[in-house]
Write a protein that holds these residues in place. Structure first.
Motif, short mmCIF file in Angstrom:
data_model
loop_
_atom_site.label_atom_id
_atom_site.label_comp_id
_atom_site.label_asym_id
_atom_site.label_seq_id
_atom_site.Cartn_x
_atom_site.Cartn_y
_atom_site.Cartn_z
N ILE A 83 20.76 29.38 -6.56
CA ILE A 83 20.90 27.72 -5.55
C ILE A 83 21.39 27.48 -4.53
O ILE A 83 21.58 27.89 -3.68
N TRP A 84 22.87 28.15 -5.63
CA TRP A 84 23.86 28.92 -4.46
C TRP A 84 23.54 30.37 -4.16
O TRP A 84 23.97 29.84 -2.53
N SER A 85 22.98 31.19 -3.95
CA SER A 85 22.54 32.18 -3.93
C SER A 85 21.39 31.84 -2.08
O SER A 85 22.07 32.54 -0.92
N ILE A 86 20.41 30.78 -2.91
CA ILE A 86 20.20 30.29 -1.45
C ILE A 86 20.42 29.40 -0.04
O ILE A 86 20.87 29.75 0.44
N GLY A 87 21.46 29.06 -0.84
CA GLY A 87 22.05 28.11 -0.03
C GLY A 87 22.59 29.23 1.31
O GLY A 87 22.93 28.62 2.10
N MET A 88 23.83 29.97 0.10
CA MET A 88 24.48 30.87 0.89
C MET A 88 24.08 31.50 2.01
O MET A 88 24.17 31.94 3.43
N ILE A 89 22.66 31.99 1.85
CA ILE A 89 21.92 33.29 2.77
C ILE A 89 21.14 32.05 3.76
O ILE A 89 21.38 32.09 4.93
N ILE A 90 20.79 30.25 3.73
CA ILE A 90 20.42 29.70 4.38
C ILE A 90 22.08 29.30 5.61
O ILE A 90 21.97 29.20 6.57
N LEU A 91 23.22 29.09 5.38
CA LEU A 91 24.19 29.40 5.93
C LEU A 91 24.44 30.51 6.98
O LEU A 91 24.81 30.51 8.00
N ALA A 92 24.44 31.34 6.08
CA ALA A 92 24.56 32.97 6.57
C ALA A 92 23.16 33.11 8.01
O ALA A 92 24.37 33.74 8.18
N ILE A 93 22.27 32.41 8.00
CA ILE A 93 21.79 32.13 8.96
C ILE A 93 21.82 31.42 10.52
O ILE A 93 22.30 31.78 11.38
N VAL A 94 22.59 30.03 9.52
CA VAL A 94 22.83 28.82 10.80
C VAL A 94 24.26 29.43 11.64
O VAL A 94 24.65 29.76 12.49
N GLN A 95 25.57 29.57 10.39
CA GLN A 95 26.91 29.64 11.12
C GLN A 95 27.08 31.62 11.63
O GLN A 95 26.06 32.33 10.49
N PRO A 96 28.11 31.51 12.14
CA PRO A 96 28.38 32.78 12.57
C PRO A 96 29.16 33.75 11.02
O PRO A 96 28.46 34.59 11.46
#
Length: 51
Positions: A4-17
């Motif tokens: 779940i942490w990894s999925i959240g980090m990947i989503i943040l990497a897509i949204v944030q620079p």
């Protein structure tokens, strides 16, 4: 939990620079390694229990 942490980090990497954890930059490939490792570990644990 790591999955779940990894999925959240990947989503943040897509949204944030950029994404940081405790002030360190997290590259998407590094988070991907954690994701693949956690999925592999879960798969191994489930298959071992069923056998």
């Amino acid at each position: 939990m790591v999955t779940i942490w990894s999925i959240g980090m990947i989503i943040l990497a897509i949204v944030q620079p950029f994404v940081t954890v405790f002030g360190y930059m997290m590259e998407p490939w590094f988070v991907g390694v954690f994701f693949v490792t956690s999925i592999g570990s879960l798969t191994y644990k489930i298959r071992k229990r069923d056998a």
